[in-house]
Design an enzyme around this catalytic site. Structure first.
Site, PDB file in Angstrom:
ATOM      1  CG  ASN A  49      54.290 -84.517  12.488  1.00  0.00           C
ATOM      2  OD1 ASN A  49      54.552 -83.570  13.220  1.00  0.00           O
ATOM      3  ND2 ASN A  49      55.122 -85.543  12.343  1.00  0.00           N
TER       4      ASN A  49
ATOM      5  CD  GLU B 291      57.817 -84.484  15.217  1.00  0.00           C
ATOM      6  OE1 GLU B 291      58.983 -84.183  15.492  1.00  0.00           O
ATOM      7  OE2 GLU B 291      57.367 -84.502  14.055  1.00  0.00           O
TER       8      GLU B 291
ATOM      9  CG  ASP C 238      54.963 -88.398   9.798  1.00  0.00           C
ATOM     10  OD1 ASP C 238      55.323 -88.982   8.752  1.00  0.00           O
ATOM     11  OD2 ASP C 238      55.659 -87.532  10.364  1.00  0.00           O
TER      12      ASP C 238
ATOM     13  CG  ASN D 262      58.705 -90.141   9.080  1.00  0.00           C
ATOM     14  OD1 ASN D 262      58.976 -89.105   8.473  1.00  0.00           O
ATOM     15  ND2 ASN D 262      58.536 -90.175  10.395  1.00  0.00           N
TER      16      ASN D 262
ATOM     17  CG  ASP E 192      51.877 -86.457   7.069  1.00  0.00           C
ATOM     18  OD1 ASP E 192      52.043 -86.654   8.283  1.00  0.00           O
ATOM     19  OD2 ASP E 192      52.580 -85.675   6.394  1.00  0.00           O
TER      20      ASP E 192
ATOM     21  CG  ASP F 213      57.837 -79.951   9.957  1.00  0.00           C
ATOM     22  OD1 ASP F 213      56.864 -80.373  10.629  1.00  0.00           O
ATOM     23  OD2 ASP F 213      59.009 -80.324  10.170  1.00  0.00           O
ATOM     24  CG  HIS F 214      54.142 -83.001   8.848  1.00  0.00           C
ATOM     25  ND1 HIS F 214      54.184 -84.231   8.210  1.00  0.00           N
ATOM     26  CD2 HIS F 214      55.307 -82.894   9.544  1.00  0.00           C
ATOM     27  CE1 HIS F 214      55.331 -84.836   8.500  1.00  0.00           C
ATOM     28  NE2 HIS F 214      56.024 -84.046   9.308  1.00  0.00           N
TER      29      HIS F 214
END
Length: 261
Positions: free
Chosen positions: A10, A37, A150, A152, A222, A251-252
């Site tokens: 991501n 994303e 991802d 989530n 993920d 942030d991933h």
């Protein structure tokens, strides 16, 4: 086919992570890289950068929102965007599939959901149900499929720091974990957990949590999953934490799977 390497990442804006991607791909020239994303309209996607790195790249996205891409060293036989039920085409930037001979790679960016009482959470649950319908109508469990992205969802308590504080979170609520488990039970193996059953393994560390990476306060949202015929031939699956510590990171971070196909 020799070893097949695949990674999911991501990027949280592909244009903002070009230096991260170039640095990582030079060291890790995977066969297929699935991005989520990407946050860029198709006419602004940095395809030339991927071309310079030796990758074909296929993508769907909108400005500042969602977006998926598949970059691959070998050209795929087929690319499909979105769900075949064709609901307005709004999910074309959250789901794409690529076929490499008899192997399907499915890349998903599942909606985050915002909050339990938000319409986006219902959208998230519906996304998983539609995905299960897609599997049941278009595939068989003995097909060769690698499903990444991802999702989530943190499936187990060991997939999140302090699970007792996350019970009502849209990525950890019992309901969404059950739905995710139902989809997996169609015929998927969690390839990462096959190789790494231990706790403290995360792919996401929130920017808003101070020193989250250093303190290892994170989530495993993920995933790389595969049907049994592919999962049985997995050599390794690992999280590369290092890029999360680089300058201007997502942030991933990258999750990598290696298969002896």
């Amino acid at each position: 086919m020799p070893f097949f390497t695949i990674s999911t990442f991501n990027a949280n804006s592909v244009r903002s992570r070009l230096q991260i991607l170039e640095r990582w791909l030079i060291k890790n020239p995977v066969d297929v890289l699935c991005l989520q994303e990407t946050k860029v309209s198709d006419d602004q996607f940095p395809a030339s950068a991927f071309d310079s790195w030796g990758y074909h790249v296929f993508f769907r996205g909108r400005k500042a929102y969602a977006g998926v891409a598949i970059a691959c060293q070998g050209e795929p036989n087929e690319i499909i965007y979105g769900f075949p039920d064709g609901k307005d085409g709004k999910d074309d930037d959250r789901l794409m599939m690529a076929r490499f001979d008899d192997l399907w790679v499915i890349n998903t960016y599942v909606p985050q959901g915002k909050s339990i009482d938000h319409p986006d959470y219902r959208y998230k649950k519906d996304f998983f149900r539609r995905f299960l319908d897609l599997l049941e109508s278009e595939f068989k469990a003995d097909d060769k499929i690698i499903w990444v992205g991802d999702m989530n969802v943190a499936p187990e308590e060991k997939d999140v720091t302090k699970p007792e504080t996350k019970r009502n979170h849209v990525c950890f609520h019992e309901e969404i974990r059950d739905i995710f488990d139902t989809v997996k039970s169609w015929g998927f193996v969690d390839v990462f957990r096959k190789h790494h059953p231990e706790e403290g393994q995360y792919t996401f560390w929130d920017y808003r949590v101070k020193n989250a990476l250093e303190r290892n306060i994170g989530w495993r949202v993920d995933h790389i999953l595969a049907t049994p015929s592919v999962a049985d031939r997995s050599v390794d699956c690992y999280i590369d934490r290092e890029p999360r510590s680089w300058e201007k990171p997502s942030d991933h971070t990258f999750l990598v799977g290696i298969f002896d196909l």
